[in-house]
Design a protein around this motif. Structure first.
Motif, PDB file in Angstrom:
ATOM      1  N   GLY A  76       0.633  -1.138  -0.179  1.00 57.60           N
ATOM      2  CA  GLY A  76       0.308  -0.035  -0.037  1.00 57.60           C
ATOM      3  C   GLY A  76       0.714   1.336   0.128  1.00 57.60           C
ATOM      4  O   GLY A  76       1.894   1.588   0.993  1.00 57.60           O
ATOM      5  N   TYR A  77       0.315   2.002  -0.833  1.00 60.20           N
ATOM      6  CA  TYR A  77       1.486   2.453  -1.147  1.00 60.20           C
ATOM      7  C   TYR A  77       1.052   4.554  -0.409  1.00 60.20           C
ATOM      8  O   TYR A  77      -0.217   4.422  -0.057  1.00 60.20           O
ATOM      9  CB  TYR A  77       1.960   3.140  -2.190  1.00 60.20           C
ATOM     10  CG  TYR A  77       2.483   2.606  -3.275  1.00 60.20           C
ATOM     11  CD1 TYR A  77       3.313   2.438  -2.997  1.00 60.20           C
ATOM     12  CD2 TYR A  77       1.647   1.943  -3.854  1.00 60.20           C
ATOM     13  CE1 TYR A  77       4.319   1.573  -4.056  1.00 60.20           C
ATOM     14  CE2 TYR A  77       1.997   0.525  -4.403  1.00 60.20           C
ATOM     15  CZ  TYR A  77       3.676   0.901  -5.025  1.00 60.20           C
ATOM     16  OH  TYR A  77       4.437   0.028  -5.430  1.00 60.20           O
ATOM     17  N   GLU A  78       1.484   4.796   0.192  1.00 63.64           N
ATOM     18  CA  GLU A  78       1.077   5.675   1.402  1.00 63.64           C
ATOM     19  C   GLU A  78       1.543   7.644   1.066  1.00 63.64           C
ATOM     20  O   GLU A  78       0.411   8.799   0.851  1.00 63.64           O
ATOM     21  CB  GLU A  78       1.258   5.756   3.158  1.00 63.64           C
ATOM     22  CG  GLU A  78       0.648   4.974   3.543  1.00 63.64           C
ATOM     23  CD  GLU A  78       0.735   4.770   5.286  1.00 63.64           C
ATOM     24  OE1 GLU A  78       0.472   5.816   5.877  1.00 63.64           O
ATOM     25  OE2 GLU A  78       0.777   3.026   4.732  1.00 63.64           O
ATOM     26  N   ALA A  79       2.712   7.426   0.607  1.00 61.13           N
ATOM     27  CA  ALA A  79       2.524   9.184   0.567  1.00 61.13           C
ATOM     28  C   ALA A  79       3.955   8.888  -0.335  1.00 61.13           C
ATOM     29  O   ALA A  79       4.829   8.140  -0.319  1.00 61.13           O
ATOM     30  CB  ALA A  79       3.167   9.899   1.313  1.00 61.13           C
ATOM     31  N   PRO A  80       4.201   9.747  -1.377  1.00 62.37           N
ATOM     32  CA  PRO A  80       5.085   9.502  -2.359  1.00 62.37           C
ATOM     33  C   PRO A  80       6.665   9.871  -1.725  1.00 62.37           C
ATOM     34  O   PRO A  80       6.544  10.827  -1.144  1.00 62.37           O
ATOM     35  CB  PRO A  80       5.098  10.435  -3.890  1.00 62.37           C
ATOM     36  CG  PRO A  80       4.606  11.398  -3.075  1.00 62.37           C
ATOM     37  CD  PRO A  80       3.442  10.570  -2.325  1.00 62.37           C
ATOM     38  N   VAL A  81       7.739   9.343  -2.355  1.00 57.31           N
ATOM     39  CA  VAL A  81       9.376   9.577  -2.172  1.00 57.31           C
ATOM     40  C   VAL A  81       9.004  10.663  -3.093  1.00 57.31           C
ATOM     41  O   VAL A  81       9.078  10.022  -5.027  1.00 57.31           O
ATOM     42  CB  VAL A  81      10.061   7.983  -2.151  1.00 57.31           C
ATOM     43  CG1 VAL A  81      11.587   9.109  -2.330  1.00 57.31           C
ATOM     44  CG2 VAL A  81       9.794   7.431  -0.920  1.00 57.31           C
ATOM     45  N   THR A  82      10.062  11.562  -3.462  1.00 62.62           N
ATOM     46  CA  THR A  82       9.195  12.559  -4.453  1.00 62.62           C
ATOM     47  C   THR A  82      11.723  12.970  -4.405  1.00 62.62           C
ATOM     48  O   THR A  82      11.256  13.871  -5.366  1.00 62.62           O
ATOM     49  CB  THR A  82       8.412  14.276  -3.964  1.00 62.62           C
ATOM     50  OG1 THR A  82       9.290  15.048  -2.647  1.00 62.62           O
ATOM     51  CG2 THR A  82       7.884  13.857  -3.645  1.00 62.62           C
ATOM     52  N   LYS A  83      12.585  12.417  -3.673  1.00 64.26           N
ATOM     53  CA  LYS A  83      13.976  12.753  -3.932  1.00 64.26           C
ATOM     54  C   LYS A  83      15.206  11.875  -3.867  1.00 64.26           C
ATOM     55  O   LYS A  83      14.359  11.362  -2.694  1.00 64.26           O
ATOM     56  CB  LYS A  83      13.670  13.979  -2.979  1.00 64.26           C
ATOM     57  CG  LYS A  83      13.914  14.116  -1.246  1.00 64.26           C
ATOM     58  CD  LYS A  83      14.609  15.322  -1.070  1.00 64.26           C
ATOM     59  CE  LYS A  83      14.045  14.994   0.611  1.00 64.26           C
ATOM     60  NZ  LYS A  83      14.008  16.129   1.137  1.00 64.26           N
ATOM     61  N   PRO A  84      16.775  12.037  -4.041  1.00 62.15           N
ATOM     62  CA  PRO A  84      16.634  11.085  -4.291  1.00 62.15           C
ATOM     63  C   PRO A  84      17.263  11.982  -1.972  1.00 62.15           C
ATOM     64  O   PRO A  84      16.946  12.642  -1.784  1.00 62.15           O
ATOM     65  CB  PRO A  84      17.932  10.921  -4.779  1.00 62.15           C
ATOM     66  CG  PRO A  84      17.552  11.721  -5.708  1.00 62.15           C
ATOM     67  CD  PRO A  84      16.390  12.878  -5.215  1.00 62.15           C
ATOM     68  N   GLY A  85      17.913  10.799  -1.088  1.00 66.82           N
ATOM     69  CA  GLY A  85      18.615  10.194  -0.633  1.00 66.82           C
ATOM     70  C   GLY A  85      18.417   8.993   0.428  1.00 66.82           C
ATOM     71  O   GLY A  85      18.080   8.371  -0.100  1.00 66.82           O
TER      72      GLY A  85
END
Length: 152
Positions: A76-85
């Motif tokens: 289940g995906y809750e919040a996108p990962v928007t940057k590397p790190g």
């Protein structure tokens, strides 16, 4: 005077394994591609099990507990990962059976405070000669018991 960063939440079960999201893990929208989540979870589990001597080194007949197959995967995906790190994967076992197990995971911030995705995966230990279910070793079961989520 500097403000202290909030403390990471204490884990009541399982392990928090660090992972790194690289620029090329992102899709055309700049989000962590959905197929990368299970890959990073798999890498985190591989690292954790290697700490306990469970590893695949190219010979399935000698792979022992590393000879297993996925029976089911749910995410289940809750919040996108928007940057590397730097991020983390929180890993634990939901169930440890004789020949199978169910593990839970959260793909989260590096400190474990924020969840991006969560899920479960069912694995079955296989006999390399027959490809039929086979029991986990006692060493594996012992390590696994330490990762079980408490009931309740």
């Amino acid at each position: 005077m500097t403000a202290e960063a909030p403390a990471a939440p204490a884990l009541s079960h399982g392990r928090l394994m660090p992972v790194t999201v690289h620029f090329d893990d992102l899709d055309a929208l700049g989000l962590l591609h959905n197929a990368r989540y299970p890959l990073m979870v798999e890498r985190a589990w591989t690292e954790l099990w290697q700490e306990h001597g469970v590893r695949f080194e190219g010979d399935w007949t000698a792979a022992g507990d590393a000879c297993n197959a996925v029976k089911e995967l749910r995410i289940g995906y809750e919040a996108p990962v928007t940057k590397p790190g730097a991020y983390a994967v929180h890993l634990w076992l939901e169930r440890l059976g004789n020949t199978g197990l169910t593990y839970g995971f959260r793909f989260c911030s590096a400190d474990g405070a924020f969840t991006h995705a969560h899920g479960t995966r069912v694995l079955v230990r296989l006999d390399p000669a027959t490809m039929r279910p086979a029991p986990w070793s006692e060493a594996f079961r012992s390590a696994g018991r330490a990762l079980l989520r408490p009931e309740g």
